[in-house]
Write an enzyme that holds these catalytic residues in place. Structure first.
Site, PDB file in Angstrom:
ATOM      1  N   HIS A 149     -77.657  -2.923  37.086  1.00 42.57           N
ATOM      2  CA  HIS A 149     -78.171  -2.449  35.798  1.00 42.57           C
ATOM      3  C   HIS A 149     -78.905  -3.519  34.989  1.00 42.57           C
ATOM      4  CE1 HIS A 149     -75.414   1.351  35.303  1.00 42.57           C
ATOM      5  NE2 HIS A 149     -76.041   1.300  36.477  1.00 42.57           N
ATOM      6  N   ASP A 203     -70.329 -28.074  36.455  1.00 44.74           N
ATOM      7  CA  ASP A 203     -69.932 -29.264  35.698  1.00 44.74           C
ATOM      8  C   ASP A 203     -68.722 -29.877  36.417  1.00 44.74           C
ATOM      9  OD1 ASP A 203     -67.796 -27.669  34.949  1.00 44.74           O
ATOM     10  OD2 ASP A 203     -68.133 -27.838  32.789  1.00 44.74           O
ATOM     11  N   CYS A 216     -68.545 -23.397  35.672  1.00 42.64           N
ATOM     12  CA  CYS A 216     -67.860 -24.286  34.724  1.00 42.64           C
ATOM     13  C   CYS A 216     -66.413 -23.786  34.633  1.00 42.64           C
ATOM     14  CB  CYS A 216     -68.574 -24.329  33.374  1.00 42.64           C
ATOM     15  SG  CYS A 216     -68.645 -22.756  32.479  1.00 42.64           S
ATOM     16  N   HIS A 249     -83.005   1.497  33.662  1.00 40.72           N
ATOM     17  CA  HIS A 249     -82.486   0.147  33.421  1.00 40.72           C
ATOM     18  C   HIS A 249     -83.626  -0.854  33.266  1.00 40.72           C
ATOM     19  CE1 HIS A 249     -78.634   1.829  34.220  1.00 40.72           C
ATOM     20  NE2 HIS A 249     -79.030   2.245  35.410  1.00 40.72           N
ATOM     21  N   THR A 266     -65.009 -21.569  32.514  1.00 41.11           N
ATOM     22  CA  THR A 266     -64.894 -20.121  32.267  1.00 41.11           C
ATOM     23  C   THR A 266     -66.135 -19.333  32.693  1.00 41.11           C
ATOM     24  OG1 THR A 266     -65.856 -20.412  30.087  1.00 41.11           O
ATOM     25  CG2 THR A 266     -63.420 -20.477  30.233  1.00 41.11           C
TER      26      THR A 266
HETATM   27  C1  RB5 Z   1     -65.184 -28.270  29.966  1.00 40.08           C
HETATM   28  O1  RB5 Z   1     -63.956 -28.694  29.441  1.00 40.08           O
HETATM   29  C2  RB5 Z   1     -65.354 -26.783  29.680  1.00 40.08           C
HETATM   30  O2  RB5 Z   1     -65.583 -26.599  28.325  1.00 40.08           O
HETATM   31  C3  RB5 Z   1     -66.482 -26.211  30.510  1.00 40.08           C
HETATM   32  O3  RB5 Z   1     -66.208 -26.361  31.859  1.00 40.08           O
HETATM   33  C4  RB5 Z   1     -66.768 -24.724  30.340  1.00 40.08           C
HETATM   34  O4  RB5 Z   1     -65.624 -23.965  30.556  1.00 40.08           O
HETATM   35  C5  RB5 Z   1     -67.476 -24.331  29.126  1.00 40.08           C
HETATM   36  O5  RB5 Z   1     -67.696 -23.129  28.868  1.00 40.08           O
END
Ligand code: RB5
Length: 159
Positions: A112, A22, A79, A147, A81
């Site tokens: 696994h 993203d 993204c 597994h 996280t």
């Molecule tokens: C975008 O602000 C953020 O929510 C996205 O990049 C991601 O981390 C979502 O899990």
């Protein structure tokens, strides 16, 4: 051994992979381009291509469908996280996506869990850590055996 043979052999070890990000993950994707080049890993990039705010499920679904259809054996999503991408990716039947921001988990996700998509967090890790994670991911293989039984239970549940 002839250098060109070694080159083609190395290339064969990893099929072409699909990658998506993203707007938050775009920077890490750009930083990783040299890594893919240096490892002779061919990539198809499904976007996003600029920093305009976008909704990560759009690209997660595109990448995941291409993996589920067998066009690629594995994919990478980036993204902020890794979590939103993995939540969306796992809605596609046949996809086993993991949000992963450390090298050990990347290795175990293949060993696994036979994961086929790894989701990285650009707000959690820097490019050096991302490279270490991807080294572990690409070098790991599914161990099968007990597994396999567990992974099959998850696959069967989808039906
Ligand atoms: C975008 O602000 C953020 O929510 C996205 O990049 C991601 O981390 C979502 O899990």
């Amino acid at each position: 051994m002839d250098q060109s043979i070694i080159f083609y052999y190395k290339k064969m070890l990893i099929d072409k992979i699909v990658i998506g990000n993203d707007h938050v993950g775009l920077g890490l994707f750009i930083e990783l381009k040299d890594y893919f080049k240096s490892k002779n890993i061919d990539i198809d990039h499904y976007g996003c291509f600029n920093s305009d705010r976008m909704n990560y499920p759009e690209v997660a679904f595109k990448v995941s469908k291409s993996v589920a259809l067998g066009k690629y054996s594995q994919g990478i999503l980036i993204c902020g996280t890794g979590m939103g991408m993995s939540l969306a990716a796992n809605k596609i039947k046949g996809v086993r996506a993991v949000a992963c921001n450390d090298p050990y988990s990347a290795k175990m996700a293949k060993n696994h869990n036979n994961a086929n998509i790894i989701c990285l967090g650009s707000r959690v890790i820097d490019v050096e850590m991302a490279e270490l994670i991807l080294d572990n991911w690409f070098n790991a293989k599914f161990e099968g055996g007990r597994h396999n039984v567990r992974v099959k239970m998850i696959d069967n549940y989808e039906d």
